[in-house]
Design a protein around this motif. Sequence first.
Motif: not given
Length: 191
Positions: A126, A131, A135
Motif C-alpha cells: 500500500k 492514501s 485506495r
Amino acid sequence: NLKLKYPFKKRLTKQELRSVKLFWGGEFSYYKKSNICYEFYKHFGIVDSSLVANDVYAEAERVLNPFRYSLFLQHKCCLKYLIPKEHRPQTIIQNIDGHYMDNEDNIISKEEAIKIAKTYKAFFIKMSIDSGSGRGIMKVETHKDDIEEIFNTYIKDFICQVPLEEHYTLSRFNDSCINTIRVLSLNINDN
C-alpha cells in the motif's frame, strides 16, 4: 446571502445566551457565530455553555495541531515510531522516497527487496502517503504475481506488510477485509 432553515434548532433564552457569553469570555468573537450549535444542542435537550461549538473546535484544532506536523504522522512507514510492534502489521519491505529498506530500517537494493518479498506466501502493498479508504492497497501472492512489476508500478513511498489474521468474532461479519469497530458515544440527559 442565502438564509438556510435548520430543522433541528431551538432558540436560546436570554439567560442561556448570557451563560454562553459569560463562559466564553464576554465578547468572544466566536460567541455570535456559534449560536446555531447551541440551538442544535438545545433541540436534543442539552443546554450547556461549556460545550465547544463546531467553529470554535475547528479553529482550536488548527492552532493546537499545526498541519505541517501532521504530514509526518500520515506516512505509514513512520508509524512504527509511534505504535508498538505488537499493535501493527509486520512490515516486510518499506520504501521511503524511492529508497528500499528492510523491516529493521537497513537500506537495501530493489533486488534484495524483491528477494525478501518472495520469501512470503502473500503480503499487502500500500502507498505510505496520500492514501486512505483502501485506495492503492493490493494483495500480492508471490506464487503468481510479478513483484518487480508491482514495485515498478508503485515506484516510491509504499510499504509491504504481512496480512493480519482477524479473530472469528469480527471476521464473520466480512471475511474479505479487516473489520473495524468505531465507538460513538451519545449523551442524553446525562446518561
